[in-house]
Design a protein around this motif. Structure first.
Motif, mmCIF file in Angstrom:
data_model
loop_
_atom_site.group_PDB
_atom_site.id
_atom_site.type_symbol
_atom_site.label_atom_id
_atom_site.label_comp_id
_atom_site.label_asym_id
_atom_site.label_seq_id
_atom_site.Cartn_x
_atom_site.Cartn_y
_atom_site.Cartn_z
ATOM 1 N N UNK A 137 22.570 76.639 57.397
ATOM 2 C CA UNK A 137 22.737 75.179 57.478
ATOM 3 C C UNK A 137 22.291 74.609 58.825
ATOM 4 N N UNK A 138 22.259 75.443 59.845
ATOM 5 C CA UNK A 138 21.901 74.937 61.178
ATOM 6 C C UNK A 138 23.097 74.363 61.919
ATOM 7 N N UNK A 139 24.259 74.971 61.751
ATOM 8 C CA UNK A 139 25.465 74.530 62.473
ATOM 9 C C UNK A 139 25.418 75.119 63.890
ATOM 10 N N UNK A 140 25.611 74.262 64.882
ATOM 11 C CA UNK A 140 25.500 74.704 66.281
ATOM 12 C C UNK A 140 26.822 74.408 67.017
ATOM 13 N N UNK A 141 26.923 74.845 68.284
ATOM 14 C CA UNK A 141 28.125 74.503 69.065
ATOM 15 C C UNK A 141 28.267 72.990 69.268
ATOM 16 N N UNK A 142 27.219 72.221 69.009
ATOM 17 C CA UNK A 142 27.357 70.756 69.076
ATOM 18 C C UNK A 142 28.153 70.216 67.896
ATOM 19 N N UNK A 143 28.093 70.926 66.771
ATOM 20 C CA UNK A 143 28.881 70.508 65.606
ATOM 21 C C UNK A 143 30.300 71.082 65.676
#
Ligand code: JHZ
Ligand code: ZN
Length: 414
Positions: free
Chosen positions: A335-341
């Motif tokens: 999904x492209x989940x990063x520490x920003x999310x």
């Protein structure tokens, strides 16, 4: 990485040519929690599933070498869930009363026995038992509990060694293990040799029917080289003289199936087998088109989850992940989940804590961090343990926190 994988190979069970019907992209090792210094050397492979239309086995076209996944620092300890402890106690009890209680000096072997979560119930009865567990750190926990364990990968050769040393087995068990072993024919052959003529082989794994029905694509990761159905299991083991004689659905891991196999002709086949095969036909599990539909459902799930996370972040909400599961490696990277999310992932496993999640590099922190300052939203990566977790986390809800789930649908629960 292209959406349409070029990867193709041969079916691990029947040898027919197979090709990936989709790709989840470049993936790291699902349990490969790492430090910042290790990021540069992180290993990746292409996670792409295929369906064999000849024997109906759902499988990965590429799997990393087993010793990249199972070794002295294996991060998954089975006994972290209380519900799973109770589940394996019931499993052991059922095997004992149905198959072993009346035998003299029975011998039980478990493949992938992890920290001894199931075998300890046989050991407590003073029964002859042996665990086979290649990940030495978890095997060591079992040994400390007095459970006899050999650290090795099971196959034909090991089956012969075990037979020489202990004799043939009355029951061979495996839970969440068979779907991890790429050489299924080798294991089936080993099982057939090690089993007594009136013995049983019982194993359970996440079930393809549930995965397709719930779009729980996160069951697909490096360790799960196969996702089984009754149809594919029946055909795979028939090649090795083992009949599928019973099936029983389980609630664990978001929907699993327990398969009982026995040497050809040695036991009657229960009605549940035929019923399950009929359900699988109705669900379309044998048809390649089903998997094209599954692919679309995965894409829709990803899009919905990402638009929810992005809009919450735009509104300045804090989101924390709950449970640094193997499954979450597929979700975060696909999904492209990063520490920003997701600020961090809360997990109770000591070996995961202070590390970064594979690929997405989201910090993993202790449950104390979660409880110290509740976030606005908790993204439930351990959705399969939802009942147990929601029971424990009533204070989070009371403080106004909300759960985000994505199986079977993307939803906010308060
Ligand atoms: P959980 C593993 O999958 C790997 P995973 C393996 N490949 C497999 O097939 C299945 O297990 C059997 C934590 N947790 O069970 C503990 C909390 O923090 O979904 C675990 O790290 N608080 C062998 O990794 C993770 O979540 C809690 O209250 O997908 C759960 O991992 C609870 C209950 C768990 O398995
Ligand atoms: Zn095949």
């Amino acid at each position: 990485m292209s959406e349409h994988s070029h990867l193709s190979t041969h079916c691990r069970v029947c040898g027919a040519r197979i090709g990936a019907f989709m790709s989840f992209g470049r993936m790291p090792i699902a349990n490969g929690f790492l430090t910042a210094a290790e990021i540069a050397d992180e290993y990746h492979f292409e996670l792409a599933p295929a369906f064999c239309s000849a024997c109906s086995m759902f499988q990965l076209v590429e799997q990393p070498q087993p010793d990249r996944m199972f070794h002295g620092n294996y991060a998954f300890y089975s006994s972290t869930s209380r519900y799973m402890q109770a589940h394996f106690e019931r499993f052991a009890q059922a095997v004992w009363s149905k198959f072993l209680a009346e035998r003299s000096d029975p011998f039980v072997v478990e493949l992938g026995s992890n920290d001894g979560i199931m075998l300890r119930h046989f050991q407590a009865r003073g029964m002859r038992h042996l665990g086979v567990e290649p990940s030495v750190n978890v095997a060591q926990v079992a040994r400390e509990r007095g459970i006899e364990t050999v650290s090795a990968f099971f196959g034909r050769t090991l089956a012969e060694d075990v037979e020489r040393k202990f004799g043939k087995a009355d029951a061979i068990l495996a839970a969440n293990v068979m779907c991890h072993i790429p050489d299924l024919p080798g294991v089936a052959e080993g099982v057939r040799r090690l089993l007594k003529p009136d013995g049983v082989f019982i194993f359970e794994d996440p079930y393809l029917g549930d995965m397709v029905a719930k779009t729980s694509y996160d069951q697909i990761y490096d360790e799960h080289v196969f996702i089984f159905s009754a149809g594919s299991v029946m055909r795979a083991f028939a090649r090795h003289g083992l009949d599928l004689v019973d099936v029983a659905p389980q609630k664990t891991h978001g929907g699993s199936m327990r398969y009982t196999l026995a040497p050809k002709g040695s036991r009657p086949v229960s009605a549940a087998v035929g019923e399950c095969l009929a359900r699988e036909r109705n669900q379309g599990l044998e048809y390649p088109e089903t998997y094209l539909h599954f692919k679309q459902n995965c894409e829709r799930s990803r899009d919905r989850l990402m638009s929810l996370l992005s809009s919450l972040r735009r509104d300045g909400k804090r989101i924390v992940g709950y449970g640094a599961t193997s499954k979450s490696t597929t979700v975060t990277n696909y999904c492209g989940i990063t520490p920003d999310h997701v600020e961090f992932i809360s997990d109770t496993t000591p070996i995961k804590r202070g590390k970064l999640s594979p690929g997405a590099h989201i910090p993993v922190r202790s449950h104390d961090e979660f409880a110290r300052a509740y976030p606005d939203y908790a993204l439930l990566f351990a959705w399969n343990h939802a009942d147990e977790i929601r029971e424990k986390e009533t204070a989070f809800l009371a403080a106004g926190g909300r759960w985000i789930v994505y199986v079977p649908d993307v939803e906010v629960i308060s």
